[in-house]
Design a protein around this motif. Sequence first.
Motif, short mmCIF file in Angstrom:
data_model
loop_
_atom_site.label_atom_id
_atom_site.label_comp_id
_atom_site.label_asym_id
_atom_site.label_seq_id
_atom_site.Cartn_x
_atom_site.Cartn_y
_atom_site.Cartn_z
N ILE A 1 5.35 11.61 4.59
CA ILE A 1 6.62 12.24 4.21
C ILE A 1 7.65 11.16 3.95
N LEU A 2 8.42 11.34 2.87
CA LEU A 2 9.54 10.44 2.60
C LEU A 2 10.58 10.56 3.71
N GLU A 3 11.03 9.43 4.19
CA GLU A 3 12.15 9.38 5.14
C GLU A 3 13.44 9.37 4.34
N PRO A 4 14.54 9.88 4.89
CA PRO A 4 15.81 9.86 4.16
C PRO A 4 16.16 8.44 3.71
N GLY A 5 16.54 8.31 2.43
CA GLY A 5 16.94 7.02 1.89
C GLY A 5 15.81 6.12 1.45
N GLU A 6 14.57 6.53 1.66
CA GLU A 6 13.42 5.69 1.33
C GLU A 6 12.93 6.01 -0.09
N GLN A 7 12.52 4.99 -0.82
CA GLN A 7 11.94 5.19 -2.14
C GLN A 7 10.49 5.64 -2.00
N ALA A 8 10.05 6.49 -2.92
CA ALA A 8 8.70 7.07 -2.82
C ALA A 8 7.61 6.00 -2.84
N ALA A 9 7.73 5.00 -3.70
CA ALA A 9 6.70 3.94 -3.76
C ALA A 9 6.67 3.14 -2.46
N THR A 10 7.82 2.94 -1.86
CA THR A 10 7.89 2.26 -0.56
C THR A 10 7.19 3.11 0.51
N THR A 11 7.43 4.41 0.47
CA THR A 11 6.81 5.32 1.44
C THR A 11 5.30 5.29 1.34
N VAL A 12 4.76 5.36 0.12
CA VAL A 12 3.30 5.40 -0.02
C VAL A 12 2.67 4.11 0.49
N ALA A 13 3.29 2.97 0.20
CA ALA A 13 2.75 1.70 0.70
C ALA A 13 2.86 1.63 2.23
N ARG A 14 3.97 2.11 2.78
CA ARG A 14 4.15 2.11 4.24
C ARG A 14 3.12 2.99 4.92
N GLU A 15 2.90 4.18 4.38
CA GLU A 15 1.94 5.11 5.00
C GLU A 15 0.53 4.55 5.00
N VAL A 16 0.12 3.93 3.89
CA VAL A 16 -1.23 3.34 3.85
C VAL A 16 -1.34 2.24 4.90
N TRP A 17 -0.31 1.41 5.02
CA TRP A 17 -0.35 0.34 6.02
C TRP A 17 -0.39 0.91 7.43
N GLU A 18 0.50 1.86 7.74
CA GLU A 18 0.57 2.41 9.09
C GLU A 18 -0.73 3.09 9.50
N GLU A 19 -1.31 3.86 8.60
CA GLU A 19 -2.49 4.65 8.94
C GLU A 19 -3.81 3.87 8.84
N LEU A 20 -3.92 2.98 7.82
CA LEU A 20 -5.22 2.39 7.51
C LEU A 20 -5.22 0.87 7.46
N ARG A 21 -4.07 0.25 7.72
CA ARG A 21 -3.93 -1.21 7.79
C ARG A 21 -4.37 -1.94 6.53
N VAL A 22 -4.07 -1.35 5.39
CA VAL A 22 -4.35 -1.96 4.10
C VAL A 22 -3.02 -2.11 3.36
N THR A 23 -2.83 -3.28 2.75
CA THR A 23 -1.66 -3.51 1.90
C THR A 23 -2.02 -3.11 0.48
N VAL A 24 -1.15 -2.30 -0.14
CA VAL A 24 -1.39 -1.82 -1.49
C VAL A 24 -0.18 -2.09 -2.37
N GLU A 25 -0.44 -2.06 -3.66
CA GLU A 25 0.63 -2.10 -4.64
C GLU A 25 0.59 -0.78 -5.42
N PRO A 26 1.62 0.07 -5.26
CA PRO A 26 1.65 1.30 -6.06
C PRO A 26 1.75 0.91 -7.54
N GLU A 27 0.78 1.39 -8.34
CA GLU A 27 0.76 1.04 -9.76
C GLU A 27 1.54 2.04 -10.60
N ARG A 28 1.32 3.33 -10.31
CA ARG A 28 2.03 4.33 -11.08
C ARG A 28 1.92 5.70 -10.40
N LEU A 29 2.88 6.53 -10.73
CA LEU A 29 2.86 7.92 -10.32
C LEU A 29 1.90 8.64 -11.26
N VAL A 30 0.87 9.32 -10.70
CA VAL A 30 -0.14 9.93 -11.55
C VAL A 30 -0.09 11.45 -11.56
#
Length: 160
Positions: free
Chosen positions: A55-84
Amino acid sequence: MPVPEFIVQLREHVGHDRLFLTGVCAVVVRDDRGGPEILYGRRSDDGRWALPSGILEPGEQAATTVAREVWEELRVTVEPERLVLLTTDPDVRYPNGDVCQYVSLTFRCRYVSGEAEVGDDETLEVAWRPADDPPEELDERQRRRIAVALSGAEACVFDL
């Protein structure tokens, strides 16, 4: 899984009524080991394999959220490429009676680094699987997210 504080505060006003929230989902693609693979986590709440999401936190950008969630849950660093894919999902009713409806933003993400391991109490297991071999219990919404992310479409897909 802890409920974000801003949702706890909203629930003080709306009780169990529907909250309309923005969620993100990651289709993490790794293509450095002989063929495209997708990253999954087995959820602790229902025991099912799923794409990483949150879930997006208030004030957080969506791409930042998706990268944060992947790191928190699965310990992988990702680069969001595009909204699909952009969808409004059906209501979700939680065991405590809370109801939420999510506007879901699905991102195709490129694997950058990390060993893919359990990162928090929301995840029981982590696995890379060949892109053409998703877990059996994956629901149709998640299968669609993967198909759209792998389709090569340049524009975001949305439902009318």
